[in-house]
Design a protein around this motif. Structure first.
Motif, PDB file in Angstrom:
ATOM      1  N   ALA A 171       0.817  -1.216   0.000  1.00  0.00           N
ATOM      2  CA  ALA A 171       0.000   0.000   0.000  1.00  0.00           C
ATOM      3  C   ALA A 171       0.851   1.266   0.000  1.00  0.00           C
ATOM      4  O   ALA A 171       0.537   2.237   0.674  1.00  0.00           O
ATOM      5  CB  ALA A 171      -0.956   0.006   1.203  1.00  0.00           C
ATOM      6  N   ARG A 172       1.962   1.235  -0.734  1.00  0.00           N
ATOM      7  CA  ARG A 172       2.823   2.424  -0.783  1.00  0.00           C
ATOM      8  C   ARG A 172       2.910   2.987  -2.213  1.00  0.00           C
ATOM      9  O   ARG A 172       3.886   3.634  -2.563  1.00  0.00           O
ATOM     10  CB  ARG A 172       4.216   2.070  -0.284  1.00  0.00           C
ATOM     11  CG  ARG A 172       4.274   1.809   1.220  1.00  0.00           C
ATOM     12  CD  ARG A 172       5.696   1.551   1.667  1.00  0.00           C
ATOM     13  NE  ARG A 172       5.793   1.457   3.108  1.00  0.00           N
ATOM     14  CZ  ARG A 172       5.545   0.352   3.796  1.00  0.00           C
ATOM     15  NH1 ARG A 172       5.164  -0.753   3.180  1.00  0.00           N
ATOM     16  NH2 ARG A 172       5.655   0.354   5.111  1.00  0.00           N
ATOM     17  N   LYS A 176       2.601   7.815   7.330  1.00  0.00           N
ATOM     18  CA  LYS A 176       1.324   7.118   7.392  1.00  0.00           C
ATOM     19  C   LYS A 176       1.530   5.613   7.196  1.00  0.00           C
ATOM     20  O   LYS A 176       0.988   4.802   7.946  1.00  0.00           O
ATOM     21  CB  LYS A 176       0.390   7.671   6.320  1.00  0.00           C
ATOM     22  CG  LYS A 176      -0.980   7.039   6.343  1.00  0.00           C
ATOM     23  CD  LYS A 176      -1.981   7.947   5.685  1.00  0.00           C
ATOM     24  CE  LYS A 176      -3.323   7.290   5.468  1.00  0.00           C
ATOM     25  NZ  LYS A 176      -3.657   6.190   6.343  1.00  0.00           N
ATOM     26  N   ALA A 177       2.336   5.242   6.197  1.00  0.00           N
ATOM     27  CA  ALA A 177       2.553   3.821   5.921  1.00  0.00           C
ATOM     28  C   ALA A 177       3.520   3.200   6.915  1.00  0.00           C
ATOM     29  O   ALA A 177       3.478   2.000   7.156  1.00  0.00           O
ATOM     30  CB  ALA A 177       3.091   3.658   4.502  1.00  0.00           C
TER      31      ALA A 177
END
Ligand code: FES
Lengths: 472, 175
Positions: free
Chosen positions: A113-114, A208-209
């Motif tokens: 999810a990056r 965030k990640a």
């Protein structure tokens, strides 16, 4: 002291912020491999600071760019050092960007999810290359001019919009003073602004990640370590090391400045900065109708695969040994670029004519750098005054001007004195015959100011007016 | 949490000092040249005027009357220079010393002319009259003609061209 800290903390929430920033958990613990991102940020900061200071003296126009750079390098205290720091800083940016990209790719840190984080990084990569390209022109010396001429020529090869694009970037069909303005605006306002924005996005998405940790997920799960203190120490240590190295190089081998760009020089061989040499070499192989393939299609395919990597490579596997395609492709691209660079150097060495010309260019640069600074003569100066006198009529007119003592009140170059007004620019207000008339019979206003009638032959009067009209 | 927090802050003094030393040394590395760079224009003292060449003194040996000479003066403005020519008068004192007088009238700044038949300087604007040595004879100017600093170097006469305040009785240098 602690009361002050408490007070500040109550007002700003500094402690919380600091704990947030420093207390980030790193899976698998601190590693030297993670230092490149923050190192990049620090070199960029140094570029911003040195760049702002260089702007204290720089003037972005084709007729002043070179002289102002020469002035800051040769006369202003520490100017050569700061310019070298800024010029070599661009090389440092590229090197650290490549290290950062390599680390991310090999560790597979773009996974999980990056996607946007990775793409923001790609944009930053392009912006850094853009900074290097636009900054290179600004000193407006021979190598800057010709390297940028080649660089912008490539734009013209883009199908359909190529010519339009080239004119947009150059501010016209040819390189000139508008090109300097455009590159300056891009280098100083547009690209840095975009960099700030994308750094913000990149860092925000990274936080965030969270840090991806080592490629082996097990190793990441076994222990985590906070960012502070060891990782911070490594980051700062790395950044300090780059800056010290940069400073030492800038101090010992200051960047050279060549003579001012001379577009009429047909012998000059353009060679870009080292990081663009592979591209330069690559373009040599794509001439004529196939140029589109080499200049647009192949780079576009590489770029799409590079930017879209997190979408193409969706398996959660991160160990480099288990991702032969991605890692192999990356290494292959890097090696090809290195090979192209080597080929370029070898070709230049093999051809004696080219080698000789390049050596001569380097020697000219070295000599110009060593010469003392020669200030630019302002247009109001003697040279232009002398040039105007090349016309025999105006030269005779000046003799009459002095013989009639006009210079006593109107100044030796018609610039005016407290006793009488300036004559420069009079031609724009009065036609020649009108001037001749009032010189013979001054108006009341002129007589009140102390003007005497000029009593000379009509022919001399005509010549005198010609001189007055030539005054600049 | 509180234990972690204590450990977190507890490590601060030593490492913090280490980091502070590292970063501030880099900061200093950069701050010194930056300050020197930015403050460079302050080093040039105001009123510092370069010597302009008038010519070899041998050309001025038999000096029966003041001669008008043109000197090229160079004014520096950062990376620019402006060259202009200014008229001056070279005279010789009774003792044989060369003097250089500014041709700018101390009244309102017109150019003073030498009148050979009357052996006087006269200003065309308001009829100021000066003696051969520049002293005020008559007219509105408040003082005599201004002498410029001059020196002889390697057999050549050099002058420092300056402007002086008008309408005052003493010679006062202005920019
Ligand atoms: S300006 Fe010379 S007398 Fe007035």
């Amino acid at each position: 002291m602690s009361r002050l800290v408490d007070w500040l903390d109550r007002r700003t929430g500094l402690q919380h912020l600091l704990r947030e920033a420093l207390g980030e958990a790193i899976p698998g613990g601190a590693r030297l491999a993670y230092v490149f991102g923050s190192g990049l940020l620090l070199v960029f900061l140094s570029q911003v600071i040195t760049g702002v200071f260089l702007a204290l003296y720089y003037v972005p126009s084709a007729d002043h760019a070179h002289v102002t750079v020469a002035y800051m390098v040769k006369e202003v205290a520490s100017g050569s050092f700061l310019r070298s720091l800024h010029a070599y800083g661009s090389s440092a940016m590229i090197i650290v960007v490549l290290l950062h990209v390599a680390q991310t790719l090999i560790y597979g840190s773009y996974k999980g999810a990056r996607e946007i984080l990775w793409m923001a990084g790609c944009v930053l990569f392009a912006l850094v290359l853009g900074m290097a390209f636009t900054g290179y022109l600004l000193p407006w010396d021979q190598k800057a001019y010709f390297a940028t001429a080649v660089g912008t020529n490539i734009l013209g090869e883009v199908p359909l919009i190529g010519e339009w694009l080239q004119r947009l970037v150059r501010g016209g069909a040819d390189m000139g003073t508008l090109t300097v303005s455009r590159f300056f605006v891009a280098h100083v306002f547009l690209i840095p602004g975009a960099i700030f924005a994308f750094v913000g996005l990149h860092v925000f998405l990274f936080r965030k990640a969270g840090p991806a940790g080592p490629p082996s997920v097990e190793a990441g799960r076994q222990r985590t370590e906070l960012f502070y203190p060891r990782q911070l120490l490594m980051d700062v240590g790395f950044a300090v090391t780059i800056m010290v190295c940069l400073g030492a190089i800038a101090w010992m081998w200051p960047a050279e400045l060549g003579p001012e760009a001379n577009p009429a020089d047909t012998r000059f061989l353009p060679r870009p900065e080292w990081y663009y040499v592979p591209v330069f070499q690559w373009l040599k192989y794509w001439k004529g109708s196939s140029a589109v393939v080499g200049i647009v299609i192949i780079p576009a395919i590489v770029a799409v695969f590079f930017v879209g990597l997190p979408f193409f490579d969706r398996s959660p596997e991160r160990a480099p040994s288990k991702r032969p395609v991605t890692v192999g492709a990356f290494v292959a691209v890097l090696l090809s670029l290195a090979l192209l660079g080597v080929l370029s150097v070898v070709e230049d060495r093999r051809d004696p004519a080219i080698a000789e010309q390049l050596a001569a260019q380097r020697e000219v640069d070295r000599q110009f750098t060593a010469e003392p600074f020669e200030p630019e003569e302002s247009p109001a100066s003697l040279k232009t005054a002398k040039a105007a006198l090349a016309d025999p009529a105006t030269a005779r007119g000046k003799a009459i001007y002095e013989a009639q003592s006009c210079d006593a009140c109107h100044g030796d170059a018609g610039q005016g004195t407290p006793g009488a007004s300036a004559l420069i620019g009079l031609a724009a207000k009065y036609p020649a015959d009108e001037l001749q008339r009032v010189l013979k019979i001054p108006t009341q206003e002129m007589t009140d100011g102390g003007m005497m009638p000029v009593d000379i032959s009509d022919d001399d009067l005509r010549v005198l007016v010609a001189y007055v009209n030539a005054l600049r | 949490m509180s234990a972690e927090r204590r450990r977190f802050l507890g490590a601060l003094p030593f490492l913090g000092a280490l980091l502070a030393v590292g970063t501030s040394s880099v900061g200093a590395l950069l701050a010194v040249p930056l300050a020197r760079f930015a403050m460079y224009p302050l080093r040039r003292k105001p009123g510092e005027v370069a010597w302009s060449d008038i010519g070899p003194t041998t050309d001025l040996t038999p000096l029966a009357a003041p001669v008008k000479m043109l000197v090229e003066i160079e004014q520096r403005d950062g990376w620019r220079k402006m060259i202009s020519t200014k008229p001056v008068y070279v005279t010789r004192t009774a003792e044989g010393r060369l003097r250089v007088l500014s041709a700018v009238c101390p009244h309102l700044g017109c150019s003073v002319a030498w009148n050979d038949s009357r052996r006087q300087f006269s200003c065309p604007c308001h009829v100021g009259v000066f003696a051969e040595d520049g002293a005020l004879v008559s007219g509105p100017p408040p003082r005599g003609m201004d002498e410029l600093d001059s020196t002889v170097e390697d057999g050549r006469l050099k002058v420092r061209y300056q402007y002086f305040r008008q309408l005052v009785t003493t010679r006062e240098i202005i920019a």
